[in-house]
Design an enzyme around this catalytic site. Structure first.
Site, PDB file in Angstrom:
ATOM      1  CG  ASN A  15      -2.222  -0.784   0.917  1.00  0.00           C
ATOM      2  OD1 ASN A  15      -3.046  -0.372   0.102  1.00  0.00           O
ATOM      3  ND2 ASN A  15      -2.372  -1.935   1.566  1.00  0.00           N
ATOM      4  CE  LYS A  88       3.709  -4.362  17.815  1.00  0.00           C
ATOM      5  NZ  LYS A  88       3.615  -5.537  18.669  1.00  0.00           N
ATOM      6  CG  HIS A 106     -10.240  -3.623   8.319  1.00  0.00           C
ATOM      7  ND1 HIS A 106      -9.372  -4.193   9.231  1.00  0.00           N
ATOM      8  CD2 HIS A 106     -11.256  -4.506   8.181  1.00  0.00           C
ATOM      9  CE1 HIS A 106      -9.860  -5.360   9.626  1.00  0.00           C
ATOM     10  NE2 HIS A 106     -11.001  -5.566   9.001  1.00  0.00           N
ATOM     11  CG  ASP A 147      -9.929  -2.629  12.410  1.00  0.00           C
ATOM     12  OD1 ASP A 147      -9.021  -1.986  11.864  1.00  0.00           O
ATOM     13  OD2 ASP A 147      -9.840  -3.834  12.692  1.00  0.00           O
TER      14      ASP A 147
END
Ligand code: GRF
Length: 226
Positions: A15, A88, A106, A147
């Site tokens: 990414n 983390k 995510h 998330d």
């Protein structure tokens, strides 16, 4: 002014590579520059990718230490933090300081298949175990929970018969590489932002409209026909 972006990553860094190449092709309208790559893992591919491209890199000594992270972010005058496979939890001292200026991606459609312990291959295993037919990628602002923050953009990805966690992960990752740089650019330029009530404002429809394109050209289209 162009954002100074820090990318936090624990893994391969694909990414990060997608973001660097997107920004490199943006020409004069470049919304930001990756000014720092940070990782909790000294061997992370992301650190190599950053160093190879001349970006400053930092190995995080103590991921729980907000003061360490804030100091390195200040040293590099960072204005936007991008989590890309960072495993983390980011300390509250950082998420508060970068409120509305910190993003995560995510590999599922949140709020499903997210939360503590739901990362990497485990996400795709859970998706397949649940038998859902559609998964995807979600970009969201980061708060103090895993998330959890306000959702910026989502692209759907079909689950196919015979998929394994690896085939599904690869299909979702291709979508991540297209979605994340666009979402980062939208926040970097202020086209998408958070309001005082923590609601996402701005051009979010434009971000998700690419989803149709992705599904119809690269993937089996999702059909609404009976
Ligand atoms: C991606 O699937 C991302 O969504 C997840 O971890 C993976 C990181 O991949 N959080 P890479 O390191 O960017 O290749």
């Amino acid at each position: 002014m162009a954002s100074r972006i820090a990318v936090f990553a624990s893994g391969a860094g694909s990414n990060l590579a997608a973001l660097l190449s997107y920004l490199a092709s943006a020409g004069e309208t470049v919304p930001g520059t990756v000014s720092l790559v940070a990782s909790d893992r000294p061997t992370a591919g992301a650190l190599r990718i950053g160093a190879n491209q001349g970006v400053a890199v930092h190995t995080v000594r103590n991921p729980q230490d907000g003061a360490e992270l804030n100091a390195v972010l200040s040293d590099h005058q960072i204005t936007l933090v991008v989590l890309a496979g960072y495993l983390k939890r980011v300390p509250e001292a950082v998420t508060r300081r970068f409120h509305a200026r910190i993003l995560n991606i995510h590999p599922a459609l949140l709020p499903a298949f997210g939360g503590s312990g739901m990362y990497g291959r485990r996400v795709h295993e859970a998706v397949l175990a649940a038998g859902v037919r559609v998964t995807g990628a979600t970009v969201h602002f980061v708060d103090e929970h895993y998330d959890h923050g306000p959702i910026v953009a989502q692209w759907p990805v079909p689950v196919r018969t015979g998929d394994t966690p690896d085939t599904l992960a690869a299909r979702v990752l291709r979508v991540e590489h297209r979605l994340y740089p666009r979402a980062v650019a939208a926040v970097a330029t202020g086209r998408v932002s958070l309001d005082a009530e923590n609601r996402v404002q701005g051009d979010v429809a434009a971000l998700s409209s690419h989803a149709t394109f992705t599904l119809s050209t690269e993937e089996t289209p999702l059909s609404c026909a009976p």
